[in-house]
Design a protein around this motif. Structure first.
Motif, PDB file in Angstrom:
ATOM      1  N   LEU A 128       1.007  -1.219  -0.039  1.00 37.44           N
ATOM      2  CA  LEU A 128       0.011  -0.056  -0.089  1.00 37.44           C
ATOM      3  C   LEU A 128       0.920   1.065  -0.065  1.00 37.44           C
ATOM      4  CD1 LEU A 128      -2.839  -1.107   2.563  1.00 37.44           C
ATOM      5  CD2 LEU A 128      -3.006  -0.554   0.068  1.00 37.44           C
ATOM      6  N   VAL A 129       1.843   1.303   0.821  1.00 40.07           N
ATOM      7  CA  VAL A 129       2.688   2.487   1.121  1.00 40.07           C
ATOM      8  C   VAL A 129       4.019   2.659   0.038  1.00 40.07           C
ATOM      9  CG1 VAL A 129       2.215   2.667   3.412  1.00 40.07           C
ATOM     10  CG2 VAL A 129       4.228   1.815   2.872  1.00 40.07           C
ATOM     11  N   GLY A 130       4.088   1.402  -0.623  1.00 40.52           N
ATOM     12  CA  GLY A 130       5.144   1.456  -1.313  1.00 40.52           C
ATOM     13  C   GLY A 130       6.723   1.196  -0.621  1.00 40.52           C
ATOM     14  N   GLY A 133       3.704   1.907  -4.283  1.00 37.93           N
ATOM     15  CA  GLY A 133       2.777   1.692  -3.541  1.00 37.93           C
ATOM     16  C   GLY A 133       1.459   2.379  -4.153  1.00 37.93           C
ATOM     17  N   VAL A 192      -1.875  -3.660  -6.428  1.00 38.37           N
ATOM     18  CA  VAL A 192      -1.326  -4.087  -5.271  1.00 38.37           C
ATOM     19  C   VAL A 192      -1.306  -5.338  -5.077  1.00 38.37           C
ATOM     20  CG1 VAL A 192      -3.680  -4.499  -4.156  1.00 38.37           C
ATOM     21  CG2 VAL A 192      -2.184  -3.021  -2.961  1.00 38.37           C
TER      22      VAL A 192
END
Length: 316
Positions: free
Chosen positions: A194-196, A204, A255
């Motif tokens: 999600l955030v990378g 992300g 994702v």
């Protein structure tokens, strides 16, 4: 029995000739910094400071009580993940002064008597994850230390396995991972998806940050379980929930790919726990110490080897 796993993210250069065209400039840069060079018959002149530092650090771990040690390396930095995502990290732009030492490092560690896991298809982190699994399953092992601050290794923590940032002297167990990231170890790959992870080269999902990802994953555990509609979320207080849900819904396939990139493999060939026991250096280790100008390091290693041998004799 105490196990320590140690990783430096390195890439082995495919050949000395690969950076021969940059050798003159490299030597000039090294000379300008006053760095130490060594000339070995099988290598071009290279700076050896980083290699010496790594070997010295491993010796320190042994002196601190580690009985079984393995060092994972990215023998080549590209891996199967580069085939999955074109923006994944590569060797492009790496400092040639550092690259020149990589052929030495693996050889020097082997000479020290340490198990080395040079990864080609997989990455160094996959080797560490695999070694952590092997060690945790061995009933003789009391504790497994994964010595790297890398976020993705947090997914391996739990039970006997802990993560150690030796530079900051921070030790993370399962509770520590949750406190640091807001999610348990089994959700770290989801959190990264999600955030990378800028270090690994995947971005992300737009709009998702560390706090929002932690809040939602704390409730749902994995990205697959997050509802598409934010009105179905049982997560109070998440800012921009509708926007986040829309971004996730639009990027479900992406994702999933990012989660796959972030998920460490645990089937790398790292041998068994018995393969990692340190019993002393090889016969050529004095030559390395002479080449690196570290006679005191040889004394430390020989003293430690005698101590270990004596301790082993008392326990038999």
């Amino acid at each position: 029995m105490r196990l320590a796993a140690l990783a430096w993210k390195i890439e082995r250069t495919p050949s000395v000739a690969a950076f021969a065209d940059r050798l003159d400039r490299t030597l000039a840069e090294v000379a300008a910094r006053g760095a130490e060079l060594v000339l070995l018959p099988e290598y071009a002149p290279v700076e050896v400071g980083a290699t010496r530092a790594v070997v010295t650090s491993v010796v320190q771990m042994l002196e601190e009580g580690a009985t079984h040690v393995g060092v994972a390396t990215d023998h080549v930095i590209e891996s199967f993940r580069n085939d999955l995502w074109p923006g994944y990290k590569s060797s492009e732009g790496m400092d040639p002064v550092l690259l020149a030492q990589f052929p030495l490092l693996e050889d020097a560690l082997v000479s020290l008597g340490v198990a080395v896991w040079p990864m080609v298809e997989y990455e160094a982190d996959d080797a560490l994850a695999s070694a952590a699994r092997v060690a945790a399953e061995d009933p003789r092992v009391e504790r497994v230390l994964i010595c790297t601050p890398d976020k993705d290794l947090g997914q391996c923590v739990g039970g006997k396995v802990v993560q150690l940032d030796r530079r900051k002297e921070v030790l993370l167990d399962r509770a520590g991972v949750r406190e640091k990231f807001g999610v348990p170890p089994e959700s770290i790959a989801d959190w990264l998806a999600l955030v990378g992870d800028s270090a690994d080269g995947f971005p992300g999902i737009p709009g998702w940050g560390a706090k929002s990802a932690a809040a939602v994953l704390a409730r749902y555990g994995h990205v697959e379980a997050i509802p598409d509609d934010a009105r179905d979320w049982d997560v109070p207080g998440v800012r921009g929930a509708q926007r986040l849900a829309a971004a996730l819904t639009a990027a479900r396939s992406l994702v999933s790919l990012f989660k796959d990139l972030a998920t460490l493999r645990t089937d790398a060939d790292v041998g068994t726990v018995d393969d990692w026991e340190w019993t002393g250096p090889r016969a050529d280790f004095p030559d390395w110490c002479e080449r690196f100008g570290t006679p005191r390091l040889l004394t430390r290693v020989e003293t430690l080897a005698r101590t270990r041998a004596a301790e082993q004799g008392r326990t038999e």
